[in-house]
Design an enzyme around this catalytic site. Structure first.
Site, PDB file in Angstrom:
ATOM      1  N   GLN A  62       7.268   3.914   3.938  1.00 48.49           N
ATOM      2  CA  GLN A  62       5.782   3.472   4.087  1.00 48.49           C
ATOM      3  C   GLN A  62       5.742   2.291   4.704  1.00 48.49           C
ATOM      4  O   GLN A  62       4.518   1.893   5.306  1.00 48.49           O
ATOM      5  CB  GLN A  62       5.340   3.098   2.516  1.00 48.49           C
ATOM      6  N   SER A 100      -6.868   5.593   3.844  1.00 52.73           N
ATOM      7  CA  SER A 100      -7.032   4.537   2.658  1.00 52.73           C
ATOM      8  C   SER A 100      -7.436   3.289   3.075  1.00 52.73           C
ATOM      9  O   SER A 100      -8.247   2.524   2.437  1.00 52.73           O
ATOM     10  CB  SER A 100      -5.787   4.848   1.919  1.00 52.73           C
ATOM     11  N   LYS A 155       0.873  -1.120  -0.008  1.00 52.02           N
ATOM     12  CA  LYS A 155       0.009  -0.019   0.114  1.00 52.02           C
ATOM     13  C   LYS A 155       0.897   1.070  -0.077  1.00 52.02           C
ATOM     14  O   LYS A 155       1.729   1.519   1.044  1.00 52.02           O
ATOM     15  CB  LYS A 155      -0.836  -0.112   1.226  1.00 52.02           C
ATOM     16  N   THR A 210      -4.627  13.180   4.957  1.00 56.07           N
ATOM     17  CA  THR A 210      -3.203  13.484   5.544  1.00 56.07           C
ATOM     18  C   THR A 210      -3.048  15.050   6.223  1.00 56.07           C
ATOM     19  O   THR A 210      -2.357  14.908   7.293  1.00 56.07           O
ATOM     20  CB  THR A 210      -2.522  13.327   4.255  1.00 56.07           C
ATOM     21  N   GLY A 260      -2.736   8.081  -4.458  1.00 55.22           N
ATOM     22  CA  GLY A 260      -2.074   9.450  -4.769  1.00 55.22           C
ATOM     23  C   GLY A 260      -1.099   9.774  -4.172  1.00 55.22           C
ATOM     24  O   GLY A 260      -0.799   9.172  -2.943  1.00 55.22           O
ATOM     25  N   ASP A 261      -0.251  10.803  -4.505  1.00 53.71           N
ATOM     26  CA  ASP A 261       0.934  11.272  -3.925  1.00 53.71           C
ATOM     27  C   ASP A 261       1.294  12.418  -4.824  1.00 53.71           C
ATOM     28  O   ASP A 261       0.276  12.988  -5.591  1.00 53.71           O
ATOM     29  CB  ASP A 261       2.341  10.529  -3.955  1.00 53.71           C
ATOM     30  N   LYS A 270       5.360   1.645  -3.152  1.00 54.42           N
ATOM     31  CA  LYS A 270       5.496   3.262  -3.695  1.00 54.42           C
ATOM     32  C   LYS A 270       5.547   2.870  -5.203  1.00 54.42           C
ATOM     33  O   LYS A 270       6.403   2.063  -5.628  1.00 54.42           O
ATOM     34  CB  LYS A 270       6.239   4.010  -2.926  1.00 54.42           C
ATOM     35  N   ASN A 272      -2.499  18.857  -2.074  1.00 53.21           N
ATOM     36  CA  ASN A 272      -3.580  18.143  -1.253  1.00 53.21           C
ATOM     37  C   ASN A 272      -3.177  18.196   0.392  1.00 53.21           C
ATOM     38  O   ASN A 272      -3.916  18.775   1.199  1.00 53.21           O
ATOM     39  CB  ASN A 272      -3.596  16.771  -1.683  1.00 53.21           C
TER      40      ASN A 272
HETATM   41  P1  NDP Z   1       0.494  17.582  -4.464  1.00 49.68           P
HETATM   42  O1  NDP Z   1       0.949  17.340  -5.570  1.00 49.68           O
HETATM   43  O2  NDP Z   1      -0.823  17.754  -4.182  1.00 49.68           O
HETATM   44  O3  NDP Z   1       1.236  18.991  -3.922  1.00 49.68           O
HETATM   45  C1  NDP Z   1       2.600  18.929  -3.867  1.00 49.68           C
HETATM   46  C2  NDP Z   1       3.222  20.496  -3.453  1.00 49.68           C
HETATM   47  O4  NDP Z   1       4.329  20.511  -2.916  1.00 49.68           O
HETATM   48  C3  NDP Z   1       2.717  21.484  -4.239  1.00 49.68           C
HETATM   49  O5  NDP Z   1       2.471  22.929  -3.773  1.00 49.68           O
HETATM   50  C4  NDP Z   1       4.153  21.630  -5.287  1.00 49.68           C
HETATM   51  O6  NDP Z   1       4.296  22.726  -5.846  1.00 49.68           O
HETATM   52  C5  NDP Z   1       5.066  21.332  -3.959  1.00 49.68           C
HETATM   53  N1  NDP Z   1       6.241  20.871  -4.394  1.00 49.68           N
HETATM   54  C6  NDP Z   1       6.417  19.472  -4.992  1.00 49.68           C
HETATM   55  N2  NDP Z   1       7.693  19.344  -5.414  1.00 49.68           N
HETATM   56  C7  NDP Z   1       8.257  20.434  -4.866  1.00 49.68           C
HETATM   57  C8  NDP Z   1       9.821  20.671  -5.060  1.00 49.68           C
HETATM   58  N3  NDP Z   1      10.605  19.762  -5.582  1.00 49.68           N
HETATM   59  N4  NDP Z   1      10.030  21.679  -4.427  1.00 49.68           N
HETATM   60  C9  NDP Z   1       9.136  22.676  -3.817  1.00 49.68           C
HETATM   61  N5  NDP Z   1       7.757  22.592  -3.974  1.00 49.68           N
HETATM   62  C10 NDP Z   1       7.443  21.143  -4.319  1.00 49.68           C
HETATM   63  O7  NDP Z   1       1.372  16.595  -3.257  1.00 49.68           O
HETATM   64  P2  NDP Z   1       0.670  16.131  -1.936  1.00 49.68           P
HETATM   65  O8  NDP Z   1       0.177  17.400  -1.280  1.00 49.68           O
HETATM   66  O9  NDP Z   1      -0.168  14.949  -1.988  1.00 49.68           O
HETATM   67  O10 NDP Z   1       1.779  15.670  -1.339  1.00 49.68           O
HETATM   68  C11 NDP Z   1       2.923  16.498  -0.554  1.00 49.68           C
HETATM   69  C12 NDP Z   1       3.768  15.914   0.452  1.00 49.68           C
HETATM   70  O11 NDP Z   1       3.126  14.875   1.255  1.00 49.68           O
HETATM   71  C13 NDP Z   1       4.745  14.619  -0.343  1.00 49.68           C
HETATM   72  O12 NDP Z   1       6.115  14.437   0.067  1.00 49.68           O
HETATM   73  C14 NDP Z   1       4.069  13.373  -0.287  1.00 49.68           C
HETATM   74  O13 NDP Z   1       4.983  12.170  -0.471  1.00 49.68           O
HETATM   75  C15 NDP Z   1       3.500  13.732   1.342  1.00 49.68           C
HETATM   76  N6  NDP Z   1       2.349  12.628   1.261  1.00 49.68           N
HETATM   77  C16 NDP Z   1       1.267  12.884   0.919  1.00 49.68           C
HETATM   78  C17 NDP Z   1      -0.181  12.260   1.007  1.00 49.68           C
HETATM   79  C18 NDP Z   1      -1.192  12.162   0.370  1.00 49.68           C
HETATM   80  O14 NDP Z   1      -2.241  11.629   0.913  1.00 49.68           O
HETATM   81  N7  NDP Z   1      -1.342  12.872  -0.877  1.00 49.68           N
HETATM   82  C19 NDP Z   1       0.231  11.234   2.220  1.00 49.68           C
HETATM   83  C20 NDP Z   1       1.497  11.060   2.868  1.00 49.68           C
HETATM   84  C21 NDP Z   1       2.483  11.868   2.779  1.00 49.68           C
HETATM   85  P3  NDP Z   1       4.401  22.931  -7.566  1.00 49.68           P
HETATM   86  O15 NDP Z   1       3.009  22.771  -7.815  1.00 49.68           O
HETATM   87  O16 NDP Z   1       5.082  24.162  -7.618  1.00 49.68           O
HETATM   88  O17 NDP Z   1       5.155  21.648  -7.928  1.00 49.68           O
END
Ligand code: NDP
Length: 447
Positions: free
Chosen positions: A113, A379, A92, A212, A167-168, A128, A243
């Site tokens: 994970q 999830s 997962k 999250t 998603g991620d 992943k 997200n």
């Molecule tokens: P999204 O794609 O929805 O959002 C990502 C955000 O982070 C955007 O604002 C993006 O900006 C910014 N970002 C991404 N890459 C970079 C980078 N290299 N440098 C600076 N800013 C960056 O992703 P999520 O919100 O789903 O995920 C965010 C984090 O949370 C990740 O680390 C993910 O692994 C973790 N996570 C997510 C979960 C989930 O349920 N979605 C669960 C647990 C952890 P821009 O649009 O400019 O790229």
């Protein structure tokens, strides 16, 4: 061999066998260097080479993803699914679509994970996946064609009892819809439990979208409660505007905090009066625009192109964007500015140097595998609802999420005390997660 030397040798082997995968090396080091006290109490883990086995994924799939863009040009990306450990349940973990994706990133995320999923106490293993595809600036049709091509290969490796992606970064409700549609078409099965993060209109769980971010804030609440403090009235900053960030901001605001900044990879929005979350949602979720546009609609907000959100004075900081976004210097600035709590909505956002600063300063620091586990836990609740063809209310599911986050906090807190490091959630989380996986591995024999 002394335990420290054994751990060092395992780490050297990981580096040698996985050359160039620096994020994976970092994630492994962060976990195994905290396991000395566990190996001392449980010599059977060393005897059965549990750590060495956990560091080697059960299976890694790398595949070509060809697709056609809107100009009729053929594009080729690389897809990944790393099925890391399935002793506690089906693999997962999410899918990440971002140009920086390569095997080392997917392995670091998959490795984390395993322990995060174990910490939730739910029957889910760790995995992943993703691709080096950049959805930014692509049309809906291009994203659909990419997702269909990606799933055309992935579908043979997943299933509700085998591997359940979600998603991620770069994979939200739109992508999950295209992926699920193609899975259904390829397999001729309406197998709701094969993907989570689905829309509630067709099998998704209410609260999964929020989980999250909300869960991270629930974790902060628990850390502060343990110190006789609370969230209300605190000034907060949340990096990212995706997200996780959006729903962390939402819950902070609901609990009476004052959130003054968020960001994307281009810059930071600083709005001292407090963020207008409806606008952030419209810009990012509906119109898919850049956070810079926020300042066009609010003249009193400042846009800091290329700025660091960690320079802004706050009491609570939630890194919710990406790995290694908060380094040692940034951590020092946060502490000097009076920050009392940091919880990681993102995976591994704080560098090892940054973590040391927080720990030495004695502030409440919640590592991602505990603080952001609410997403995967919800999830698992989605999988439960799919298996029983049921749909729970928002209130019921949010209450379950809150209980799960409290119990993760309690378990980490207790383990840190039992193993001699009170208040250290890194040690607590690693030990609780590792022990659950290790016990199942011992029970299953040599696999
Ligand atoms: P999204 O794609 O929805 O959002 C990502 C955000 O982070 C955007 O604002 C993006 O900006 C910014 N970002 C991404 N890459 C970079 C980078 N290299 N440098 C600076 N800013 C960056 O992703 P999520 O919100 O789903 O995920 C965010 C984090 O949370 C990740 O680390 C993910 O692994 C973790 N996570 C997510 C979960 C989930 O349920 N979605 C669960 C647990 C952890 P821009 O649009 O400019 O790229």
């Amino acid at each position: 061999m002394p335990i420290e030397a054994r751990i060092e040798r395992i780490y050297e082997q990981v580096v040698r066998r996985n050359p160039g995968e620096v994020e994976f090396h970092q994630a492994v080091k962060e976990v195994i260097e905290t396991l000395g006290p566990v190996l001392a109490k449980h010599p059977e883990y060393a005897e059965h080479k549990i750590i060495e086995r956990i560091c080697e994924p059960e299976r890694q799939i790398i595949f070509r993803v060809p697709w056609e863009d809107d100009d009729g040009e053929v594009q080729i990306n690389r897809g990944f699914r790393v099925q890391f450990n399935s002793v506690l349940g089906p693999y997962k973990g999410g899918l990440r679509f971002h140009p920086s994706v390569y095997l080392g990133i997917i392995k670091f995320l998959g490795f984390e994970q395993i322990f995060k999923n174990a910490l939730t106490g739910m029957p889910i293993g760790g995995g992943k996946g993703g691709a080096d595809f950049d959805p930014k600036g692509r049309s809906d049709n291009e994203v659909m064609r990419f997702c269909q091509s990606f799933m055309t290969e992935l579908h043979r490796h997943i299933g509700e009892y085998t591997d359940v992606p979600a998603g991620d970064i770069g994979v939200g409700a739109r992508e999950i819809g295209y992926l699920f549609g193609q899975y259904k078409r390829m397999t001729n099965r309406y197998e709701s439990g094969v993907l989570t993060g689905k829309s509630p209109h067709w099998g998704g769980a209410l609260v999964r979208r929020e989980a999250t971010g909300y869960g991270t804030v629930f974790f902060v609440e628990e850390m502060l409660k343990a110190r006789g403090q609370s969230i209300e009235g605190r000034t907060c900053v949340v990096s990212g505007s995706g997200n996780v960030a959006i729903y962390a901001i939402e819950k902070l605001q609901q609990l009476g905090a004052h959130v003054v900044a968020c960001s994307d990879s281009d810059g930071v929005i600083w709005h001292e009066r407090g963020l207008d979350l409806d606008l952030v949602k419209r810009l990012k979720e509906v119109e898919r625009r850049r956070i810079a546009d926020y300042a066009r609609e609010h003249g009193d907000a400042k846009y800091l192109p290329g700025g660091s959100i960690w320079d802004i004075r706050c009491e609570i900081a939630l890194p919710c964007a990406t790995q290694n976004e908060l380094d040692e210097a940034a951590a020092r600035r946060l502490v000097a500015n009076g920050c009392v709590a940091v919880a990681e909505g993102a995976n591994m956002p704080t560098t090892p140097g940054g973590v040391r600063v927080f720990q030495q300063a004695g502030i409440a620091y919640g590592p991602g595998k505990a603080a952001n586990a609410g997403g995967v836990a919800t999830s698992a609740l989605e999988m439960q609802q799919n298996a029983s063809r049921d749909a729970w209310t928002f209130e019921h599911t949010e209450r379950r999420l809150n209980e799960i986050m409290s119990s993760i906090h309690r378990n980490c807190h207790e383990a840190a005390e039992v193993y001699g490091s009170p208040g250290n959630y890194v040690i607590g989380a690693n030990i609780v997660g590792f022990r659950r996986v290790a016990e199942a591995m011992l029970a299953f024999g040599l696999i």
